[in-house]
Design a protein around this motif. Structure first.
Motif, PDB file in Angstrom:
ATOM      1  N   LEU A  56       0.833  -1.201   0.000  1.00 43.69           N
ATOM      2  CA  LEU A  56       0.000   0.000   0.000  1.00 43.69           C
ATOM      3  C   LEU A  56       0.873   1.259   0.000  1.00 43.69           C
ATOM      4  CD1 LEU A  56      -3.001   0.944   0.246  1.00 43.69           C
ATOM      5  CD2 LEU A  56      -2.648   1.006   2.717  1.00 43.69           C
ATOM      6  N   LEU A  57       1.942   1.233   0.779  1.00 45.22           N
ATOM      7  CA  LEU A  57       2.850   2.373   0.822  1.00 45.22           C
ATOM      8  C   LEU A  57       3.489   2.609  -0.539  1.00 45.22           C
ATOM      9  CD1 LEU A  57       4.410   4.592   2.288  1.00 45.22           C
ATOM     10  CD2 LEU A  57       6.092   2.861   2.967  1.00 45.22           C
ATOM     11  N   PHE A  58       3.884   1.548  -1.228  1.00 43.44           N
ATOM     12  CA  PHE A  58       4.502   1.694  -2.547  1.00 43.44           C
ATOM     13  C   PHE A  58       3.537   2.383  -3.509  1.00 43.44           C
ATOM     14  CE2 PHE A  58       5.215  -0.033  -6.856  1.00 43.44           C
ATOM     15  CZ  PHE A  58       6.490   0.483  -7.083  1.00 43.44           C
ATOM     16  N   TYR A  59       2.299   1.943  -3.526  1.00 39.18           N
ATOM     17  CA  TYR A  59       1.296   2.583  -4.379  1.00 39.18           C
ATOM     18  C   TYR A  59       1.104   4.046  -3.974  1.00 39.18           C
ATOM     19  CZ  TYR A  59      -0.479  -1.508  -6.949  1.00 39.18           C
ATOM     20  OH  TYR A  59      -0.623  -2.575  -7.802  1.00 39.18           O
ATOM     21  N   ALA A 108      -4.258   5.873  -6.800  1.00 43.88           N
ATOM     22  CA  ALA A 108      -3.400   4.747  -6.415  1.00 43.88           C
ATOM     23  C   ALA A 108      -4.116   3.811  -5.458  1.00 43.88           C
ATOM     24  CB  ALA A 108      -2.109   5.270  -5.787  1.00 43.88           C
ATOM     25  N   MET A 109      -4.875   4.361  -4.515  1.00 42.27           N
ATOM     26  CA  MET A 109      -5.608   3.524  -3.568  1.00 42.27           C
ATOM     27  C   MET A 109      -6.720   2.738  -4.256  1.00 42.27           C
ATOM     28  SD  MET A 109      -3.997   3.919  -0.758  1.00 42.27           S
ATOM     29  CE  MET A 109      -2.565   4.032  -1.853  1.00 42.27           C
ATOM     30  N   ALA A 110      -7.336   3.348  -5.270  1.00 41.62           N
ATOM     31  CA  ALA A 110      -8.375   2.638  -6.023  1.00 41.62           C
ATOM     32  C   ALA A 110      -7.773   1.445  -6.761  1.00 41.62           C
ATOM     33  CB  ALA A 110      -9.054   3.591  -7.006  1.00 41.62           C
ATOM     34  N   LEU A 111      -6.591   1.653  -7.349  1.00 42.26           N
ATOM     35  CA  LEU A 111      -5.924   0.553  -8.051  1.00 42.26           C
ATOM     36  C   LEU A 111      -5.506  -0.540  -7.076  1.00 42.26           C
ATOM     37  CD1 LEU A 111      -3.708   2.630 -10.529  1.00 42.26           C
ATOM     38  CD2 LEU A 111      -5.799   1.353 -11.052  1.00 42.26           C
ATOM     39  N   TRP A 112      -4.995  -0.127  -5.916  1.00 41.64           N
ATOM     40  CA  TRP A 112      -4.567  -1.098  -4.905  1.00 41.64           C
ATOM     41  C   TRP A 112      -5.778  -1.886  -4.383  1.00 41.64           C
ATOM     42  CZ3 TRP A 112      -5.487  -2.538   0.063  1.00 41.64           C
ATOM     43  CH2 TRP A 112      -4.530  -3.358   0.674  1.00 41.64           C
ATOM     44  N   ALA A 113      -6.876  -1.180  -4.120  1.00 40.92           N
ATOM     45  CA  ALA A 113      -8.078  -1.836  -3.599  1.00 40.92           C
ATOM     46  C   ALA A 113      -8.612  -2.854  -4.604  1.00 40.92           C
ATOM     47  CB  ALA A 113      -9.145  -0.787  -3.288  1.00 40.92           C
ATOM     48  N   ARG A 114      -8.570  -2.494  -5.872  1.00 39.07           N
ATOM     49  CA  ARG A 114      -9.044  -3.436  -6.892  1.00 39.07           C
ATOM     50  C   ARG A 114      -8.135  -4.665  -6.961  1.00 39.07           C
ATOM     51  NH1 ARG A 114     -10.142  -1.975 -13.304  1.00 39.07           N
ATOM     52  NH2 ARG A 114     -10.854  -4.071 -13.915  1.00 39.07           N
TER      53      ARG A 114
END
Length: 263
Positions: A56-59, A108-114
């Motif tokens: 998550l931090l990387f994103y 970025a969080m949306a991509l990570w969540a997906r």
């Protein structure tokens, strides 16, 4: 009346490599994100794991850097960067917009969540209390560099400060410190305490949007306005224009979060 200490922007050197204070502040922001995030995973209800936190931090880092730079280009200096497109990638020269970085992190969080099959608002609710201290670290970097100084202040103000980088010897508000106090420390306390109890999905994110937008709107009154796409305004600055949608979105998100809870 005080004089800005005129810190050396280079903290130390490793041979030909110069390590700047501003870069160290980014590292400090990312480190506190990991430490506080791990604490939340251990002590509060969440579906995230420590391994996912690292990803998550990387994103988030990519979102901050890409979004922050594009925000500076589009919101504040489009004319300059469109005339000098190669300068857009020269991030080492400075120029990062919070509001652009914020939008970059949301994407970025949306991509990570997906990728991890998580609800996007669950992710933003989790990271919201981890953000303010990172913002405070960035503002400390601004103060060390003597940049983003405040508007001219009453010389009788005990903490009024002269910033030689401003090109004059007029006493000014140390607005970077105001940012640290409100958008950093005060917002952190509000979010940390508010998120101690289970809240409806999206509520913590809504409080972050309202809190940051309101605090930023206030601190902008003490900061020398930036040149933005609406020019340089001392009435409503570019930072204030960009904060208004945050406040409105936060109020809407908080209302919907509690409405869903009662349905």
């Amino acid at each position: 009346m005080l004089l800005h200490p005129q810190f050396d922007p280079v903290a130390f050197s490793l041979g030909p490599l110069a390590i700047r204070w501003y870069g160290l502040m980014y590292l400090l922001a990312f480190a506190q994100f990991l430490l506080l995030g791990r604490w939340l995973i251990r002590h509060r209800q969440t579906t995230l794991t420590v391994e996912q936190l690292d990803d998550l931090l990387f994103y988030g880092m990519l979102g901050v850097i890409v979004g922050g730079r594009l925000g500076q280009v589009l919101f504040y200096e489009p004319g300059y960067y469109f005339a000098h497109p190669l300068e857009i990638v020269a991030v080492w020269k400075g120029g990062m917009s919070f509001h652009g970085g914020f939008l970059g992190v949301l994407v970025a969080m949306a991509l990570w969540a997906r990728k991890h099959a998580k609800a996007w608002l669950d992710v933003t609710d989790f990271i919201a209390p981890l953000v303010p201290l990172g913002l405070a670290a960035g503002r400390l970097g601004n103060f060390i560099n003597g940049e983003l100084w405040g508007r001219v202040a009453n010389p009788a103000l005990p903490w009024a400060m002269v910033f030689p980088q401003a090109g004059d010897l007029q006493p000014r508000h140390p607005s970077q410190l105001y940012h640290i106090g409100l958008e950093g420390l005060a917002l952190f306390v509000v979010l940390w305490l508010y998120s101690r109890r289970p809240r409806p999905r999206g509520a913590v994110s809504g409080v972050f949007l309202i809190g940051y937008g309101a605090f930023r709107f206030v601190t902008e009154y003490f900061r020398e306005p930036d040149h933005g796409i609406f020019g340089q305004s001392y009435t409503v600055s570019m930072g204030q224009w960009l904060s208004l949608p945050m406040i409105a979105a936060g109020l809407l998100l908080l209302l919907l979060a509690h409405r869903r809870k009662t349905l």
